[in-house]
Design a protein around this motif. Sequence first.
Motif, PDB file in Angstrom:
ATOM      1  N   UNK A 149       0.828  -1.203   0.000  1.00  0.00           N
ATOM      2  CA  UNK A 149       0.000   0.000   0.000  1.00  0.00           C
ATOM      3  C   UNK A 149       0.863   1.253   0.000  1.00  0.00           C
ATOM      4  N   UNK A 150       1.812   1.319   0.923  1.00  0.00           N
ATOM      5  CA  UNK A 150       2.616   2.526   1.084  1.00  0.00           C
ATOM      6  C   UNK A 150       3.578   2.711  -0.094  1.00  0.00           C
ATOM      7  N   UNK A 151       4.144   1.614  -0.602  1.00  0.00           N
ATOM      8  CA  UNK A 151       4.996   1.712  -1.791  1.00  0.00           C
ATOM      9  C   UNK A 151       4.192   2.238  -2.981  1.00  0.00           C
ATOM     10  N   UNK A 152       2.976   1.762  -3.113  1.00  0.00           N
ATOM     11  CA  UNK A 152       2.131   2.209  -4.228  1.00  0.00           C
ATOM     12  C   UNK A 152       1.849   3.702  -4.128  1.00  0.00           C
ATOM     13  N   UNK A 200       5.678   2.704 -15.117  1.00  0.00           N
ATOM     14  CA  UNK A 200       5.948   1.588 -14.204  1.00  0.00           C
ATOM     15  C   UNK A 200       5.438   1.900 -12.803  1.00  0.00           C
ATOM     16  N   UNK A 201       5.705   3.117 -12.334  1.00  0.00           N
ATOM     17  CA  UNK A 201       5.243   3.501 -10.994  1.00  0.00           C
ATOM     18  C   UNK A 201       3.728   3.476 -10.901  1.00  0.00           C
ATOM     19  N   UNK A 202       3.066   4.013 -11.915  1.00  0.00           N
ATOM     20  CA  UNK A 202       1.601   4.089 -11.861  1.00  0.00           C
ATOM     21  C   UNK A 202       0.955   2.724 -12.052  1.00  0.00           C
ATOM     22  N   UNK A 206      -1.674   1.118  -9.562  1.00  0.00           N
ATOM     23  CA  UNK A 206      -2.967   0.564  -9.983  1.00  0.00           C
ATOM     24  C   UNK A 206      -3.147  -0.857  -9.439  1.00  0.00           C
ATOM     25  N   UNK A 207      -2.076  -1.646  -9.498  1.00  0.00           N
ATOM     26  CA  UNK A 207      -2.169  -3.057  -9.120  1.00  0.00           C
ATOM     27  C   UNK A 207      -2.128  -3.297  -7.614  1.00  0.00           C
ATOM     28  N   UNK A 223      -6.871   3.170  -6.034  1.00  0.00           N
ATOM     29  CA  UNK A 223      -6.664   2.532  -7.336  1.00  0.00           C
ATOM     30  C   UNK A 223      -7.099   3.441  -8.487  1.00  0.00           C
ATOM     31  N   UNK A 224      -8.226   4.119  -8.305  1.00  0.00           N
ATOM     32  CA  UNK A 224      -8.773   4.901  -9.410  1.00  0.00           C
ATOM     33  C   UNK A 224      -8.044   6.231  -9.600  1.00  0.00           C
ATOM     34  N   UNK A 225      -7.458   6.750  -8.537  1.00  0.00           N
ATOM     35  CA  UNK A 225      -6.592   7.917  -8.714  1.00  0.00           C
ATOM     36  C   UNK A 225      -5.397   7.540  -9.572  1.00  0.00           C
ATOM     37  N   UNK A 226      -4.832   6.360  -9.321  1.00  0.00           N
ATOM     38  CA  UNK A 226      -3.710   5.882 -10.132  1.00  0.00           C
ATOM     39  C   UNK A 226      -4.141   5.657 -11.576  1.00  0.00           C
ATOM     40  N   UNK A 227      -5.330   5.096 -11.778  1.00  0.00           N
ATOM     41  CA  UNK A 227      -5.851   4.910 -13.142  1.00  0.00           C
ATOM     42  C   UNK A 227      -6.022   6.253 -13.848  1.00  0.00           C
TER      43      UNK A 227
END
Length: 480
Positions: A149-152, A200-202, A206-207, A223-227
């Motif tokens: 979570x935190x890495x994402x 790669x980061x995004x 997302x995942x 997740x959707x902010x990343x999308x």
Amino acid sequence: MSLNKTYIKNNLLLLGCLWLGFSSCKKFVEVPAPIDQMTSDIAFDSDAKAASAVRGLYGLLIGSYLGPTPAINAYGIHLQTAMGVSADEMEPSTTSNSYNEFYINAISSTNSINSIGIWGTLYNFLFNSNAVIENLEKSKGVTDASRKQFLAEARFIRAANFFYLLNLYGDVPMPTGTDYRVNANLPRVSADEIYKLIVEDLKYAVNNLGPAYLGTQRLRANKYAACALLARVYLYMEEWANAEVQAGAVIDVAGKTMYDMENDLKKTFLTSSKEVILQLQQPGNVLYTWDAYNFIPSSVITVPTYLLTDKLYQSFEPGDQRKVEWIRTNTITTAGITKPYHYPYKYKINSGTGTTKTESNVFLRLSEVYLIRAEARTMQNKLSGAISDLDAVRQRSGISLISDKNPGATQSQLLTLIAQERFVEFFSEYGHRWMDLKRTGKADEILKDKPNWRPEAKLFPIPLDDVNRNPFLTQNPGYN
């Protein structure tokens, strides 16, 4: 601020900054020990401490407390103002304004807003993101679920900062670690390589982020902010199919259960807005956003510091509720001459302190995702779907639908309509117009009548101090 100074400074201040996070009442948490007594092992030896560090990353973006007064950071006001006046949407009301060099396309390589407010703070944020990533990857005290979570989240924030650096300065150094001796001498890296890291980061975000927000408001990436951010990145990379897919994940998968267009445009920028995907909130007990503080004049007889251009003001179609709700006008008579002064009014609260915040800077919202997909579909000749997406924004704005007045619009016509819709939708918001003009190749044509315009003005200058200190860093053309 030079990269060398940035990294030296951050080695001393990093942990104190990262320990700053929002508590249940959205105030910064107390630091349990002086900064110089902390070690990275201690700061990341539990889920709770690592969470505090990640919350601190968000707080740094918008502003931080360095005493009794909050300090403005890049996402607080510098990005939206510098890019707003660089484009054709805003202009400073006086030549003595700090951002006037951006307006007249004569930015000095020693300009402090450029060197410290934007370049310096964005690299500070990258350093902090990299520090969190490094420490999370090696920490033995953080659970696997929290680590992901935190890495994402940290990689999401790193991607956002690289995105703005790339689109403001072109090819830039790409630090991915925290060794300032290495980072201080990094050369420029190609846009393709930087975009590869951003993607790669995004994708990781997302995942590994869930659909639910952490906390009661939308202040941390899900997740959707990343999308949504990945959809924007793919749009800029001209990967139309990928942009459509990521935008669709927000619009179709999340659907109206999480997000929806606000038909009452007074609600669009509220913390309770259904349209918000991600907000950045002022730290401490400050109730106002920096946008409102910066853009709203002190009284109805005061000339606003930043004016909307006549071109933008006249671009709204009849009945457009954005012109009604998101713009205010001070009509002032000076020496017998009466003149209207239009200014942004998306955020309404420009002063005050307290514990209940009703507005926060909106970083991502649903209307952008609709317009991303509309453009991506248009570029793939999926014109009916593009019209549907475009009309989702137009309908909530109270203007006629393209499906009614021009259902047979061509690809070229739709691209023009989408560009215009973005112009009136995103003015004064994080430089959308400035970056749109550049990525679509329209900047030279549309901005040719601005003071001192030249093709080289599409990039801001690298701060002189960095160029002088780093033998591998060259200046952007036109600023030598």
